[in-house]
Design an enzyme around this catalytic site. Sequence first.
Site, mmCIF file in Angstrom:
data_model
loop_
_atom_site.group_PDB
_atom_site.id
_atom_site.type_symbol
_atom_site.label_atom_id
_atom_site.label_comp_id
_atom_site.label_asym_id
_atom_site.label_seq_id
_atom_site.Cartn_x
_atom_site.Cartn_y
_atom_site.Cartn_z
ATOM 1 N N ASP A 12 0.859 -1.180 0.000
ATOM 2 C CA ASP A 12 0.000 0.000 0.000
ATOM 3 C C ASP A 12 0.899 1.235 0.000
ATOM 4 O OD1 ASP A 12 -2.314 1.599 0.304
ATOM 5 O OD2 ASP A 12 -1.959 1.685 2.463
ATOM 6 N N GLU A 52 -8.963 14.316 7.608
ATOM 7 C CA GLU A 52 -9.973 15.132 8.273
ATOM 8 C C GLU A 52 -9.340 16.074 9.284
ATOM 9 O OE1 GLU A 52 -12.957 12.626 9.935
ATOM 10 O OE2 GLU A 52 -14.051 12.461 8.049
ATOM 11 N N LYS A 76 -17.560 16.447 0.209
ATOM 12 C CA LYS A 76 -16.131 16.378 -0.102
ATOM 13 C C LYS A 76 -15.808 14.970 -0.562
ATOM 14 C CE LYS A 76 -14.222 14.861 4.323
ATOM 15 N NZ LYS A 76 -13.301 15.122 5.426
ATOM 16 N N ARG A 131 -2.090 14.770 -2.007
ATOM 17 C CA ARG A 131 -3.392 14.111 -1.977
ATOM 18 C C ARG A 131 -4.459 15.189 -2.191
ATOM 19 N NH1 ARG A 131 -3.680 9.242 0.845
ATOM 20 N NH2 ARG A 131 -5.669 9.842 1.803
ATOM 21 N N LYS A 156 -6.995 -5.055 -5.062
ATOM 22 C CA LYS A 156 -5.700 -5.349 -4.457
ATOM 23 C C LYS A 156 -5.537 -6.844 -4.209
ATOM 24 C CE LYS A 156 -4.926 -0.944 -2.033
ATOM 25 N NZ LYS A 156 -4.646 -0.320 -0.719
ATOM 26 N N ASP A 216 -6.464 -2.753 3.389
ATOM 27 C CA ASP A 216 -5.373 -3.653 2.983
ATOM 28 C C ASP A 216 -5.554 -5.072 3.498
ATOM 29 O OD1 ASP A 216 -4.014 -1.426 1.824
ATOM 30 O OD2 ASP A 216 -3.283 -0.881 3.806
#
Length: 1312
Positions: free
Chosen positions: A409, A651, A717, A759, A941, A965
């Site tokens: 990841d 956040e 968002k 990001r 994944k 993950d």
Amino acid sequence: MAWGALREALGGQRAREKDLRNLVSNLPYEGLEKRKQPNRFFLGNAIKTTKYTLFLFIPMNLFEQFHRLANIYFVGLVILNFFPVVNAFQPEVAVIPICIILSLTALKDAWEDFRRYQSDKKLNNTPCLIYSRKAQTFMEKCWKDVRVGDFVKVVCNEIIPADLLLLHTSDPNSVCHIETANLDGETNLKQRRAMSGFCIVDPEFEPESFNSIVVCERPNNNLNHFKCYIERLDKEKVGAGIENLLLRGCTVRNTDHAFGFVVYAGHETKSMLNIKGPRYKRSKLERRMNIDVIFCVILLFAMCVITALGHFLWLRELPTVPPYLVPDSDGFLNSPGVSGFYMFFTMVILLQVLIPISLYISIELVKIGQIYFITNDMDLYDEETDSGMQCKALNITEDLGQIEYIFSDKTGTLTENKMVFRRCSIMGTEYPHKENAIRLAVLEEAESEENIIFDQPPQPRNTGWSLETEDNQNHRGVRRKSKLIGHAQSDVAFSSPLETEVIPDRKLLQQIDCPETRSSSVKTDSYLDFFLALAICNTVVVSMATDKRQRTSGLLDSHQTNNPQDTSSSQLKTPVSLSHAFNFWHRKPNRNRTDSEDSRVEENCFTSPQKMEGYEDNIGLQTCSLHAPTQADEATTPPDNLRYEAESPDEAALVYAAKAYGVILLARTPDSVTVRLPSGEDLAFDVLDTLGFDPYRKRMSILVKHPITKEYVLYTKGADYSIMELLGTPYAEHFHGEEKDIVADTQHHLDCYGKEGLRTLCFAKKIVSDTAFETWSVNRQIALASMDNREELVMESAAELETNLSLIGATGIEDRLQENVPDTIVSLREAGIQVWVLTGDKPETAVNIGYACRLLEDDDLVISMSCKSKITCTSILDSTLEEVKRYDEDPRNVDTTQDISLVIDGHTLSLALSPDLQDRFVDLAKHCRSVLCCRVTPLQKSTVVKVVREKLKVMTLAIGDGANDVNMIQAADIGVGISGQEGMQAVMASDFVISRFKHLKKLLLVHGHWCYTRLATMIIYFFYKNVANVNLLFWYQFFCGFSGTTMIDYWLLIFFNLFFTSAPPIMFGIMDKDISAEVLLGVPELYRTGQAAGEYKFSTFFVSMLDAFYQSLVCFFIPYFAYLDSDIDVFTFGTPLNTVSLFTILLHLSIEIKNWTVVHVVIMVGSVLTYFAVTLAYSSICVICNPPSNPYWILQRQMADPLFYLVCIVTTVVALLPRYLFHVLRNSIAPSPRMQARHLDRMDSSARKQMIKEWRGFRGGWQIKRSGLSTPPSPSQESRSLPDVFSQSPPASDVIEDEFALNVITENTSTI
């Protein structure tokens, strides 16, 4: 009565298996017998995790152990030995080895089960408060007394005893804060909301007033979902979800007390359903060993057949019946054929040690020792998190030395998961936050010990080929140099100074504070909406810094805490108008300060020229203070002890960014959120609903009622592509004029953010009409109260509202690389391991991080695949594979390695993983040095890992830190979890746990190499040892008429493998180091020796078997000819054989030991001394132990004979001479890389370091030649330089997504 009990049990089974459960209060039935209790069918709260009971331990444990086929095999031989016609030993003697093995395993299992029993007893007797109707109060009872339908009271800092439906709390907002660290490792507080209106709560909570029916789903292990509704007497249904459930094992925080209704108890609680047994995986070495065990079984049967046939022929050739063949009581003598048949089973018993019974328990002991040294390695300890290496799978340590593919990841695994607010775009204007960048640069200079890699490269030259021309080709963006800072520890996640301190952008302050902006209500509303979205569109919980989380031993102590929501509610002031919301902002006077050139952040590459305004370089570096405080301001300044408890670092970063601009989140309840504006006034928004984030929508929304305009406002968002789709078309083509420019400019800024490695998040807003809200609210309540397809209905209701949004702005947040990530990835690649990174980030961000962490190199040929149709994907795969094969077939490219890297997005990956394209995708991927998958889902994944593992038959390792993950970690051969900031879901699902990605380097290259080479050598040695010793008995059969007679006493035969020769190989498997850790880390290529077949392959096993046969021949026939024609008895002949065999076997291991220590010497010498001590003692006291033979005083007489010593010396030398000469010649003429590495270990430190540098440079210089691909024919072969995408905003028509794109970019200065 028996039938009644049976009916009751069947009724309970049916009740527990129903999809829905109807639960009622137990209070009206208190004191009645059990059969009259309505909730009697559901499990109690007592738990039992033990596997055995006191009286059934022995049979149950034996049954458990007999799942291992080897134990059944040896027990079968013991039983066979009790038949006189085939027995080879005394029956009681044959029982001893298997009894010792089974007893040791049983003792280990008993101790583990006893510890579980003690833990269960302590937990079941933990006190709690349960309401009693008779006592009219809450009584103190034990956890085991809790039943479904009870009312339980929990107080602050108490652990919740069962799954409770929350009915009432001491908080005036009906909120209960809980900490779920015991379940998922997350330390941030979470809010749970009480189901109000079902009980009398004034003046006190009255459980007896509860007369509704609770309907809930059947228990499951999903910690994030709960389906339930409460049905009133008037049949009204009120839906409940996970936000109303207190889970067993969680801890109550910042809440005085809470009351709940028990819906699940004991083993049906979600926490208990998530408890799994110890992970068991079969290692690759173990699977290979089982094949060799089968080979040994075949060898055993062949030797037994030869002996049986020899016995038959020998009996048939006898002219008369010899006197030692005694008939049975009836005078009957078996025929030669029958005797040969019986002799087959006798030899199976006699040669049973050929299958090593002690090998299995020896492997377990070795792995325990290896794990001890791994977990106590201080290099794998992280001081910042105070955590070290953990091993959760005890039986696959050797697999660490055979890894060929790593799937990683990105966020939290390669990066710190510490989000730093860097840039934002509001209404199409970009604000680079230059001041904040300078602050970070200053901190970087102070914290110079950690280097992380965002340096800015020169503009690359684009050479290669593409199937379609693109104006924007994926390439390396601007990368910044950064360092790890802000290691301040806190008991609140995501609260280091690096994350919480943000210096506002001066240009943004000027824009907000200018007269034109003040007079423009629309413009001001846009800026206010942006910061309001940052502050309230999240799930951040607000607490006070003074509210310490007390962790007391007494569970029933109540601790009164201050509630920030109460504090903020009392501070609410009269709302102000929106048009003047920002008018109270003032800047601090500038201080004389000049920016250094190296810390200046370029702005013109992000902002259109027409939007560039005069920008001064002299700024004030003041944190969290936007204006000089006045007396009026001081009264409205929020308390410094506000603490934000966020579920994700993104956040937290956004809330702190809003706080830096004066929009401060003060309090949050399920029904309201309070925000303080820069003017000092507070706004309390009514929260109508929160549409939580999910991996499918990739966004979250909050619907509020504005306190001033009374409008219903939706703030959303999410990922850029998910928000842009909600604007109508991907880039809002239905907009016109200024609105269209805003969307195109914002998209351009997002692309630039991604190329810088940031990001990105988009923010949007929507005004919902009263009619639309009422209609949607009804549908929403129906969806929440539904028990069937609730998730689908809830998601549909969210999608129904999230349409036709208005874009507000976007943010760029930096997630910095962890320490030494580039060095780790380079070393892993040099070790022959292919590294794949699977991330949900956008391609631009992922590619930038790929270059930063050196997953992608400057001179790599980067193939970027992006397409929408399966036909296009097929064409790309075929053409690329054809080019790769053309390169391999080109005679000019002999002895060269093409450095290819593949970048593929999630949609293209889903097409490439379709059944008909999987083989082509895997074929292309195996030619790539690294693969970067972007925009992938958790399911993708795990699918990638499974496809690569199954198609290529390689050893895989997956590493991650978050819940997304888990599937990938469980799909790989080895799963590694990182104990980061995203909880413990990945840790709980993994086999090994580390705290930093850099620790993976030593875990694999050092400990993995050691564990594999030690265990592989030890297993082969065990097979060799047993064959060499057992063959002495086989050769003797040729001289005793194949009668199954032994020349060594039975007890000494048993002790030989059980005691005399068992400790040295175990110590070898735990402590031997063929190469030092320094050399293994300095020369990662040494790891390749364990990949694929590695050390443990059939050729090595076969050579060892041949060596064992040779040594057994030498050990038998040299003493045989030495004592030929003498008058010694059979045991006198066998004693030198046994002694010579011991010396040969131990010295054989001495040749294999690469790193002698005091422990090795003590164990080796101790084994020899133990042999002589036991044998001498046995020979002294055993007069008639084995009638009619007599081993009395045999070794004593042998040790007085010089011939005994001569035979031992000569035989041992002759037996070991070939192996010793082979090692000498091989290491002298053609030394292996491992031997060369051992030569490095003998050098002094400085010379060793210099040799390692020269070795690595030499190997990299001639063995790995790099070259670019030749240019194939394609629709567009023109070579051009990359466009400067940072110069200005492109037209909206130029940013529309292409049908597909394949970019092949290389930065080589020349191509072949």
